[in-house]
Design a protein around this motif. Structure first.
Motif, short mmCIF file in Angstrom:
data_model
loop_
_atom_site.label_atom_id
_atom_site.label_comp_id
_atom_site.label_asym_id
_atom_site.label_seq_id
_atom_site.Cartn_x
_atom_site.Cartn_y
_atom_site.Cartn_z
N ASN A 68 0.87 -1.17 0.00
CA ASN A 68 0.00 0.00 0.00
C ASN A 68 0.91 1.23 0.00
O ASN A 68 1.57 1.53 1.00
N MET A 69 0.96 1.93 -1.12
CA MET A 69 1.94 3.02 -1.26
C MET A 69 1.56 4.26 -0.48
O MET A 69 2.40 5.14 -0.26
N SER A 70 0.32 4.39 -0.05
CA SER A 70 -0.06 5.51 0.80
C SER A 70 0.33 5.28 2.25
O SER A 70 0.81 6.18 2.94
N LYS A 71 0.13 4.02 2.69
CA LYS A 71 0.43 3.69 4.09
C LYS A 71 1.80 3.07 4.28
O LYS A 71 2.28 2.94 5.40
N LEU A 72 2.43 2.67 3.16
CA LEU A 72 3.73 1.99 3.20
C LEU A 72 3.65 0.74 4.08
O LEU A 72 4.43 0.55 5.00
N VAL A 73 2.68 -0.11 3.76
CA VAL A 73 2.47 -1.36 4.50
C VAL A 73 2.51 -2.53 3.52
O VAL A 73 1.78 -2.54 2.52
N TRP A 74 3.38 -3.51 3.82
CA TRP A 74 3.46 -4.73 3.01
C TRP A 74 2.43 -5.74 3.47
O TRP A 74 2.19 -5.91 4.67
N SER A 75 1.84 -6.46 2.51
CA SER A 75 0.97 -7.59 2.83
C SER A 75 1.19 -8.68 1.78
O SER A 75 1.65 -8.41 0.68
#
Length: 506
Positions: A275-282
């Motif tokens: 998620n490039m807005s939150k900088l969270v990998w999943s």
């Protein structure tokens, strides 16, 4: 699977191999790929050390492959027999970008040597291909780089040149003027690398992920602000991501999808989403061991089929070359942009830099939507009040974040001072160590000299002992000789007395 209805038969976020009617292209990796409409185009690649030069087209409706027959530009002074070999030579580690009604093919490695990066163009309507004349600061020829389309500009980062030198420079090709320029960036750039991926978020931020040097595989994420040309390495959250190179990536809205890759020993089984807005990998899904998609040098593109978004993957190598086409249907996602105070990065004090990065994106992306809203009367006034309240809240949070950044900056300054002090102490200790080492060397030299003298004295002592033994022997011999002489003299005296007695008696 019913070929006519295959898109509706797919489950969400699961990779499925598409059944192919008719012949398939050669299995390969490190090719270039792009989707135009409902057709997947691939060019070149490598197989068993051989560069490929064909262009193949996969129809996502009929699930059939066809070979594209190219036409050479009329002003090209080449025969029809060898024209294709000259205009589109066998190439790998290159990129394909759709621009207007054309496909652009950039760089890569091939037997046809060139000092500078070459740009080929293929007209999708006429199938005429040729070489584009570019000007400006043309980058050195390279492969394994990343290229990203931002508006009417291509952003090229990193790669490996013909002499295997690793690069981390940034070049921009203006597609309106076909002019190259070299970007002068600030702060710390990513380490030189190749076989990484890149994406652009909010038309402003260039993200670089993974790749490798000649000995190290990376799993880091770097961001280049295309307005300030400043590099940063923001904090990321979510699932742990293993180092990889040779993976493929494609961004759709806020999500950057990463497929495949490996570290020359093991292929990466998970399909990642950032998620490039939150900088969270999943992790979207995990494949089985030795799956064709757990490969290096594969390609992944996006396509809209029956109104739904799909990922299309092809090729790769994991000990075996692949020519299968895999598809993943993506779940519909909320297209509204997350507000900064909803971001986990913004909620963490330790991630203040990341939150500021996300805030800049939120201001860029959310505010235009607010401006475009168009209501009348009381509803409009109420909406404006709500919006103003929300804007005030965001501004307050921005102030808090700025204060947090100042604190982090001050702490960094203190750390730098401590580091400088430690470095100074280290320098002094190094000098003392060198002095002590010099003294030890001189003392060792003295010890060696003393040991040599002791050895000589021992030899002298051994020699004097032998002389003393010989003197004792000579003394004993002298004593024995003296005794014999005394005995002999005594005997002579005794013999003379007898004769004198005999003579007197007569």
């Amino acid at each position: 699977m019913d070929i006519s209805k295959w898109p509706s038969d797919l489950a969400y976020e699961q990779w499925v191999a598409l059944p192919v009617s008719g012949a398939r292209p050669s299995a390969r990796y490190k090719h270039a790929a792009a989707v135009v409409g409902e057709n997947l185009y691939i060019h070149g690649g490598s197989r068993n050390g051989r560069y490929l030069s064909d262009i193949q087209v996969f129809d996502l409706r009929s699930l059939t492959w066809s070979s594209l027959k190219l036409k050479i530009e009329s002003d090209a002074d080449k025969s029809e027999d060898n024209g294709l070999q000259e205009v589109l030579p066998g190439t790998s580690d290159h990129s394909m970008i759709k621009w207007e009604n054309k496909l652009l093919l950039l760089g890569g490695h091939s037997k046809k040597s060139s000092d500078a990066m070459i740009v080929h163009v293929l007209n999708l309507e006429t199938h005429v291909c040729g070489v584009v004349e570019t000007s400006g600061k043309v980058p050195v020829a390279r492969g394994g780089y990343s290229v990203t389309l931002v508006g009417s500009k291509l952003i090229v980062f990193g790669g490996e040149d013909r002499s295997r030198k690793l690069l981390n420079d940034v070049h921009v090709l203006d597609l309106e003027t076909m002019t190259w320029s070299l970007v002068e960036s600030t702060q710390t750039p990513p380490a030189p690398r190749f076989d990484h991926t890149a994406a652009v978020h909010a038309e402003r931020y260039l993200l670089i992920f993974g790749g490798c040097s000649h000995s190290i595989f990376f799993n880091d994420l770097h961001v280049l602000d295309l307005q300030t040309m400043e590099w940063s390495q923001p904090q990321v959250q979510g699932d742990l991501v293993s180092p990889r190179a040779g993976h493929a990536g494609i961004s759709i809205d806020e999500i950057w999808y990463i497929v495949g890759g490996g570290d020359n020993s093991n292929g990466c089984l998970e399909t990642l989403a950032l998620n490039m807005s939150k900088l969270v990998w999943s992790t979207l899904t995990t494949l089985k061991e030795r799956h064709p998609l757990s490969s290096e040098g594969l390609s992944v593109c996006s396509a809209i089929i029956d109104g739904e978004k799909h990922l299309i993957a092809f090729g790769g190598y994991n000990g075996k070359y692949s020519n299968e086409v895999f598809v993943m249907k993506l779940k519909p996602r909320d297209s509204s942009h997350p507000k900064i105070f909803q971001s986990p990065a913004a909620a963490a004090a330790a991630a203040s830099v990341t939150a500021a990065y996300a805030l800049a994106k939120s201001e860029k992306l959310d505010f235009p939507q607010i401006i475009d809203l168009n209501f009348n009367g009381v509803e409009n006034n109420v909406l404006k009040k709500d919006i103003n309240i929300e804007i005030d809240a965001i501004k307050e949070e921005k102030k808090v974040l700025e204060l947090s950044i100042e604190e982090v900056t001050a702490e960094n300054s203190r750390f730098r001072e401590k580091i400088d002090e430690l470095n100074s102490n280290h320098t002094e200790l190094s000098k003392e160590l060198q002095s002590v080492q010099g003294q030890l060397i001189s003392e060792r030299s003295r010890c060696f000299k003393l040991e040599a003298q002791i050895a000589e004295l021992q030899k002298m002592l051994e020699s004097s002992q032998s002389i003393e033994n010989e003197v004792q022997i000579l003394r004993r011999q002298k004593s024995a000789l003296e005794q014999e002489m005394e005995l002999s003299a005594a005997q002579r005296q005794g013999s003379g007395g007898v004769w004198r007695w005999i003579a007197g008696s007569t």
